[in-house]
Design a protein around this motif. Structure first.
Motif, PDB file in Angstrom:
ATOM      1  N   ARG A 200       0.890  -1.215  -0.087  1.00 10.42           N
ATOM      2  CA  ARG A 200       0.134   0.303  -0.555  1.00 10.42           C
ATOM      3  C   ARG A 200       0.675   1.319   0.597  1.00 10.42           C
TER       4      ARG A 200
ATOM      5  N   CYS B 254       2.858   1.582  -3.815  1.00 13.54           N
ATOM      6  CA  CYS B 254       1.828   1.968  -5.044  1.00 13.54           C
ATOM      7  C   CYS B 254       2.564   2.981  -5.693  1.00 13.54           C
TER       8      CYS B 254
ATOM      9  N   CYS C  67       0.240   4.058  -8.303  1.00 15.74           N
ATOM     10  CA  CYS C  67      -0.570   4.256  -8.318  1.00 15.74           C
ATOM     11  C   CYS C  67      -0.222   6.132  -9.385  1.00 15.74           C
TER      12      CYS C  67
ATOM     13  N   CYS D 287      -2.002   7.897  -5.656  1.00 17.83           N
ATOM     14  CA  CYS D 287      -0.189   8.160  -4.898  1.00 17.83           C
ATOM     15  C   CYS D 287       1.234   8.655  -4.971  1.00 17.83           C
TER      16      CYS D 287
ATOM     17  N   HIS E 258      -8.996   1.081  -2.523  1.00 19.53           N
ATOM     18  CA  HIS E 258      -7.524   1.397  -3.141  1.00 19.53           C
ATOM     19  C   HIS E 258      -7.576   0.414  -4.177  1.00 19.53           C
ATOM     20  N   ARG E 259      -6.905   0.619  -5.418  1.00 15.90           N
ATOM     21  CA  ARG E 259      -6.619  -0.500  -6.360  1.00 15.90           C
ATOM     22  C   ARG E 259      -5.113   0.493  -7.000  1.00 15.90           C
TER      23      ARG E 259
HETATM   24 ZN    ZN Z   1      -2.440   4.280  -5.454  1.00  9.41          ZN
END
Ligand code: ZN
Length: 373
Positions: free
Chosen positions: A26, A29, A31, A34, A78-79
């Motif tokens: 997490r 991440c 993404c 983030c 959260h993805r």
């Molecule tokens: Zn993320």
């Protein structure tokens, strides 16, 4: 998930996600919610995350730029997104700041077998691959010798600028090592100087030193280098209790003259939280009276003497004579340097300056990326 991505090798790589706890995934991440895609910097703090996130599902996707990407669904929702190439690189290339004994080549004089890490000034300045070789030698062996550096005063600053930034101190941008009428430091006399690191009374201590020889016609005045990490590792192997004493005892180092009062309390041997040797400070001229219980003082002096005797072992010391045009670049929190006494009738003039290892490592990393591109 496309058929191509269900092949076993990709699945096996994705399975390595199991190695990481949910909170690690997490926090790391990749993404764009983030991390700022423009600079890769994280956009949240640890307290913005749930303390115990859970992984509720993992799938594989294919990204045009990153190739196979693991998509992790968390609760709370959260993805998360993790390119497998990124996960592989994190695991196979552990972070190493290059500052501890880890991965360095510790040496005694005989190990170098007369082959000093050296390069010509013009090659170093003009050829990136050659400069990278010099900087890698400083990282690995703790020093490199540049030859044929023009003997114009001030050129030592140009040498420092090839890999970093000059650290200006109370001695100025650079300092002249020659006999002075009213020396504020034994370095500026013709006396013998025993192996030492410079400026242990500063915090942060300058981590690189350069010494550029402009003139050396004196009888004597030869230089010596000792690998302080090697000496400390020998102390750890031969006298573990003495090693422990020197890593846990703060030593007050001080320098003072009319314009300056510098004081730092640091151990002679600094280890990182994993116990790896990280810095050595050794300078008999600047140690101040220590105030400790009597039995601790005796244990300290025993350990200090044992370390000093080890540093003085002739086989550890690399002797060299700096000729005009030679410029020594060395790690000042690893290597100890020394010089023999010299006759004041012969001219001897060195110019020195300080710089830092972080910029040297940065220059090496940028050069490596360019050279291997
Ligand atoms: Zn993320």
């Amino acid at each position: 998930m496309s058929a191509a991505l269900t092949t076993d090798p990709t699945r096996q790589r994705a399975r390595r996600l199991d190695r990481w706890p949910a909170i690690w995934l997490r926090d790391n991440c990749r993404c764009t919610d983030c991390r700022d895609p423009r600079n890769g910097q994280k956009l949240f703090g640890i307290t913005d995350l749930p303390a115990r996130p859970e992984i509720v599902g993992v799938t594989l996707a294919d990204d045009e730029r990153d190739g196979p990407v693991a998509i992790v669904e968390f609760a709370p929702p959260h993805r998360g997104s993790y390119p497998l190439s990124w996960l592989d690189a994190v695991e196979s290339t552990p972070v190493d700041d290059g500052r501890t004994e880890n991965g360095k080549a510790l040496w005694a004089a005989g190990d170098l077998d007369g082959r000093l890490p050296s390069a010509g000034w013009q090659d170093h300045r003009d050829r990136p691959a050659e400069r990278l070789r010099v900087l890698d030698a400083v990282r690995s062996l703790g020093f490199a010798l540049l030859r044929d550096v023009p003997t114009r005063p001030g050129t030592v600053l140009d040498v420092a600028a090839t890999f970093g930034f000059v650290r200006t101190t109370n001695y100025g941008d650079l300092f002249d090592v020659r006999v002075q009428a009213q020396p504020n430091n034994l370095a500026f006399t013709s006396s013998r100087i025993t192996p030492h690191t410079d400026n242990p009374y500063r915090d942060p201590v300058p981590t690189i030193q350069l010494l550029h020889c402009l003139e050396n016609a004196a009888v004597g005045g030869d230089s010596g280098l000792v690998d302080g990490f090697h000496a400390a590792a020998l102390l750890r192997a031969e006298h573990p209790e003495a090693f422990a004493v020197l890593t846990r005892t703060p030593v007050p180092f001080r320098f003072a003259d009319a314009d300056t009062v510098l004081l730092a309390e640091r151990p002679m041997i600094d280890v990182d939280p994993l116990g790896r040797i990280r810095e050595v400070r050794f300078n008999n001229r600047s140690i101040q009276p220590m105030v400790l219980p009597a039995e601790e003082l005796v244990a300290f002096y025993d350990a200090y003497r044992t370390f000093a005797e080890l540093i003085d072992r002739p086989e550890l010391r690399l002797d060299l004579r700096l000729e005009p045009g030679d410029c020594l670049v060395f790690d000042n929190v690893r290597l100890l340097h020394a010089r023999t006494a010299y006759a004041e009738s012969g001219a001897r003039h060195l110019q020195g300056c300080y710089a830092d290892l972080d910029a040297l490592h940065s220059s090496a990393a940028v050069l490596r990326a360019a050279v291997t591109a």
